[in-house]
Design a protein around this motif. Structure first.
Motif, PDB file in Angstrom:
ATOM      1  N   TYR A 103     -25.416  22.980   5.000  1.00 12.18           N
ATOM      2  CA  TYR A 103     -24.332  23.429   5.708  1.00 12.18           C
ATOM      3  C   TYR A 103     -24.972  23.300   7.258  1.00 12.18           C
ATOM      4  N   VAL A 104     -26.025  23.244   7.867  1.00  8.85           N
ATOM      5  CA  VAL A 104     -26.511  22.815   8.880  1.00  8.85           C
ATOM      6  C   VAL A 104     -25.824  21.473   9.416  1.00  8.85           C
ATOM      7  N   GLU A 105     -25.806  20.207   8.300  1.00  9.12           N
ATOM      8  CA  GLU A 105     -25.499  19.142   8.655  1.00  9.12           C
ATOM      9  C   GLU A 105     -23.932  18.986   8.827  1.00  9.12           C
ATOM     10  N   ARG A 106     -23.205  19.908   7.890  1.00 12.86           N
ATOM     11  CA  ARG A 106     -21.694  19.846   7.609  1.00 12.86           C
ATOM     12  C   ARG A 106     -21.243  20.474   9.282  1.00 12.86           C
ATOM     13  N   ALA A 107     -21.723  21.652   9.479  1.00 16.33           N
ATOM     14  CA  ALA A 107     -21.423  21.935  11.009  1.00 16.33           C
ATOM     15  C   ALA A 107     -21.600  20.897  11.945  1.00 16.33           C
ATOM     16  N   GLN A 108     -22.645  20.172  12.096  1.00 19.07           N
ATOM     17  CA  GLN A 108     -22.830  19.106  12.965  1.00 19.07           C
ATOM     18  C   GLN A 108     -21.826  18.161  12.587  1.00 19.07           C
ATOM     19  N   GLY A 109     -21.702  17.584  11.534  1.00 20.98           N
ATOM     20  CA  GLY A 109     -20.700  16.525  11.066  1.00 20.98           C
ATOM     21  C   GLY A 109     -19.161  16.900  11.353  1.00 20.98           C
ATOM     22  N   THR A 110     -18.832  18.157  11.090  1.00 18.02           N
ATOM     23  CA  THR A 110     -17.685  18.631  11.596  1.00 18.02           C
ATOM     24  C   THR A 110     -17.405  18.662  12.836  1.00 18.02           C
ATOM     25  N   ALA A 111     -18.276  19.227  14.002  1.00 16.01           N
ATOM     26  CA  ALA A 111     -18.371  19.143  15.143  1.00 16.01           C
ATOM     27  C   ALA A 111     -18.070  17.690  15.665  1.00 16.01           C
ATOM     28  N   ARG A 112     -18.679  16.760  15.113  1.00 11.09           N
ATOM     29  CA  ARG A 112     -18.457  15.292  15.619  1.00 11.09           C
ATOM     30  C   ARG A 112     -17.128  14.610  15.224  1.00 11.09           C
ATOM     31  N   LEU A 113     -16.627  14.880  13.857  1.00 18.19           N
ATOM     32  CA  LEU A 113     -15.422  14.560  13.494  1.00 18.19           C
ATOM     33  C   LEU A 113     -14.012  15.174  14.181  1.00 18.19           C
ATOM     34  N   LEU A 114     -14.462  16.454  14.606  1.00 18.94           N
ATOM     35  CA  LEU A 114     -13.420  17.167  15.652  1.00 18.94           C
ATOM     36  C   LEU A 114     -13.441  16.456  17.072  1.00 18.94           C
ATOM     37  N   SER A 115     -14.426  16.207  17.452  1.00 16.07           N
ATOM     38  CA  SER A 115     -14.547  15.272  18.887  1.00 16.07           C
ATOM     39  C   SER A 115     -13.931  14.297  18.788  1.00 16.07           C
ATOM     40  N   VAL A 116     -14.053  13.526  17.449  1.00 15.03           N
ATOM     41  CA  VAL A 116     -13.346  12.083  17.623  1.00 15.03           C
ATOM     42  C   VAL A 116     -11.954  12.063  17.664  1.00 15.03           C
ATOM     43  N   HIS A 117     -11.463  12.938  16.925  1.00 20.82           N
ATOM     44  CA  HIS A 117     -10.041  13.072  16.773  1.00 20.82           C
ATOM     45  C   HIS A 117      -9.559  13.593  18.106  1.00 20.82           C
ATOM     46  N   GLN A 118     -10.181  14.612  18.814  1.00 23.05           N
ATOM     47  CA  GLN A 118      -9.674  15.084  19.935  1.00 23.05           C
ATOM     48  C   GLN A 118      -9.657  13.820  20.977  1.00 23.05           C
ATOM     49  N   GLN A 119     -10.793  13.221  21.023  1.00 27.74           N
ATOM     50  CA  GLN A 119     -10.766  11.881  21.842  1.00 27.74           C
ATOM     51  C   GLN A 119      -9.742  10.675  21.588  1.00 27.74           C
ATOM     52  N   LEU A 120      -9.213  10.448  20.454  1.00 27.06           N
ATOM     53  CA  LEU A 120      -8.052   9.712  19.954  1.00 27.06           C
ATOM     54  C   LEU A 120      -6.958  10.114  20.517  1.00 27.06           C
ATOM     55  N   VAL A 121      -6.707  11.403  20.441  1.00 20.96           N
ATOM     56  CA  VAL A 121      -5.463  11.735  20.903  1.00 20.96           C
ATOM     57  C   VAL A 121      -5.217  11.605  22.520  1.00 20.96           C
ATOM     58  N   ILE A 122      -6.621  11.701  23.170  1.00 15.18           N
ATOM     59  CA  ILE A 122      -6.540  11.615  24.592  1.00 15.18           C
ATOM     60  C   ILE A 122      -6.454  10.236  25.106  1.00 15.18           C
ATOM     61  N   GLU A 123      -7.332   9.238  24.404  1.00 21.11           N
ATOM     62  CA  GLU A 123      -7.601   7.880  24.778  1.00 21.11           C
ATOM     63  C   GLU A 123      -6.492   6.818  23.966  1.00 21.11           C
ATOM     64  N   ASP A 124      -6.059   7.198  22.958  1.00 20.10           N
ATOM     65  CA  ASP A 124      -5.327   6.181  22.220  1.00 20.10           C
ATOM     66  C   ASP A 124      -3.818   6.350  22.571  1.00 20.10           C
ATOM     67  N   PRO A 125      -3.090   5.780  23.269  1.00 22.21           N
ATOM     68  CA  PRO A 125      -1.655   5.966  23.280  1.00 22.21           C
ATOM     69  C   PRO A 125      -0.964   5.774  22.080  1.00 22.21           C
ATOM     70  N   TYR A 126      -1.466   5.117  21.091  1.00 23.43           N
ATOM     71  CA  TYR A 126      -0.795   5.090  19.893  1.00 23.43           C
ATOM     72  C   TYR A 126      -1.097   5.879  18.697  1.00 23.43           C
ATOM     73  N   VAL A 127      -1.715   6.919  19.126  1.00 23.02           N
ATOM     74  CA  VAL A 127      -2.142   8.186  18.093  1.00 23.02           C
ATOM     75  C   VAL A 127      -1.691   9.595  18.650  1.00 23.02           C
ATOM     76  N   THR A 128      -0.768   9.899  18.014  1.00 17.10           N
ATOM     77  CA  THR A 128      -0.110  11.401  18.435  1.00 17.10           C
ATOM     78  C   THR A 128      -0.803  12.490  17.852  1.00 17.10           C
ATOM     79  N   GLU A 129      -0.823  13.588  18.403  1.00 13.58           N
ATOM     80  CA  GLU A 129      -1.443  14.633  17.927  1.00 13.58           C
ATOM     81  C   GLU A 129      -1.151  15.085  16.617  1.00 13.58           C
ATOM     82  N   GLU A 130       0.063  14.881  15.965  1.00 13.25           N
ATOM     83  CA  GLU A 130       0.461  15.269  14.515  1.00 13.25           C
ATOM     84  C   GLU A 130      -0.227  14.174  13.854  1.00 13.25           C
TER      85      GLU A 130
END
Length: 312
Positions: free
Chosen positions: A15-42
């Motif tokens: 569970y501790v590792e899952r919380a960390q991994g989920t935070a990392r994964l969410l951070s990645v996708h947020q950055q993709l939406v902001i930085e990559d013009p070819y990736v949409t929020e949807e």
């Protein structure tokens, strides 16, 4: 060691590792939406929902995904749920974990319901979760004997880390289009989220290519968040647990993990990137099978026998 204690320690690690991994994964996708013009929020949210196995009814918006995977204490996919579950298991294993570990985990849980992170930006929340879970890992390594308790806790964390890194690699491989290698922006985001940017630069002289990034996160034997490193650590823990608890040879969980690790390690150079999402799906399946096998071998509980008149 009691089966109940071993199971609690195993799930604290997961569970501790899952919380960390989920935070990392969410951070990645947020950055993709902001930085990559070819990736949409949807598209980013839809990919994330599928990767994490969330209900398909979850709306493909950042707000809905953050609620399901970060803040909702009733959602089994959320960070808050994971930290709460880790604390609950720690209460059941207080006699074998250190006071420092319990106090850190309890303080982390106490800070969750304050609501301050919902009002602030989510990046601060993900950063805080990563810092607190890394602190928990450091305290575990610094204050626990290397006995069966530490082996089970570390085993749970290693299995979860292999699974989450596989999900991160898969998310980068499928981001930014249908090409097998994904986008360079996606790989850079994954590297940063795994804390692998500096280690990768030192290993590859700063050259960023999708094949090199994938091989580093999957195959590197020295980077502690790589898939192969995590699988190897899980195998070593299983070997120690089997030797100390039963004296038996390789368990079914070891065989499952060993097969998928060897399949990754002995591939020809360049083959991995061609079928990366499928390979990472196999890693996730192997981790799930190993977890079920471990539960069946070490955590099985006998049913309570009801006493009847005349029985002794």
């Amino acid at each position: 060691m009691l089966s109940r204690i071993a199971e609690s320690l195993f799930w604290i690690g997961r569970y501790v590792e899952r919380a960390q991994g989920t935070a990392r994964l969410l951070s990645v996708h947020q950055q993709l939406v902001i930085e990559d013009p070819y990736v949409t929020e949807e598209s980013a949210c839809t990919s994330l929902i599928r990767l994490m196995g969330c209900p398909e009814s979850t709306p493909p918006t950042l707000d809905a995904v953050l609620d399901t995977m970060a803040y909702d204490p009733r959602s089994p996919w959320s960070i808050v749920y994971g930290i709460t579950a880790a604390r609950s298991n720690a209460r059941s294993a207080r006699e074998v974990i250190s006071s420092d570990l319990w106090e850190c985990l309890n303080a982390t849980w106490v800070a969750l319901p304050a609501g301050k992170f919902r009002a602030a930006d989510s990046y601060r929340f993900f950063r805080w979760v990563r810092d607190r879970t890394l602190l928990l890992s450091a305290i575990t390594d610094a204050t626990m004997n290397r006995d069966l308790g530490w082996q089970f806790l570390t085993l749970g964390g290693a299995l979860e880390r292999a699974d989450m890194t596989a999900r991160l690699v898969s998310s980068a491989a499928t981001a930014g289009g249908s090409t097998p290698g994904g986008s360079i922006t996606g790989w850079q985001s994954v590297m940063r989220s795994c804390g692998a940017q500096e280690a990768f630069v030192r290993a590859h002289s700063g050259l960023m290519a999708d094949a090199q990034a994938a091989q580093f996160l999957v195959l590197d034997h020295l980077f502690p968040r790589s898939v192969v490193y995590s699988l190897t650590q899980a195998e070593e823990c299983l070997r120690s647990v089997g030797r100390e608890s039963t004296g038996a040879g390789n368990s079914e969980a070891q065989r499952v993990l060993g097969r998928v690790r060897a399949d990754l390690e002995y591939r020809r150079p360049g083959e991995l990137i061609e079928t990366l999402p499928a390979e990472m799906a196999e890693v996730q399946d192997a981790c799930a099978q190993a977890s079920d096998s471990i539960a069946g071998q070490y955590f099985s509980r006998t049913e309570t026998v009801a006493w009847r008149a005349g029985q002794q």
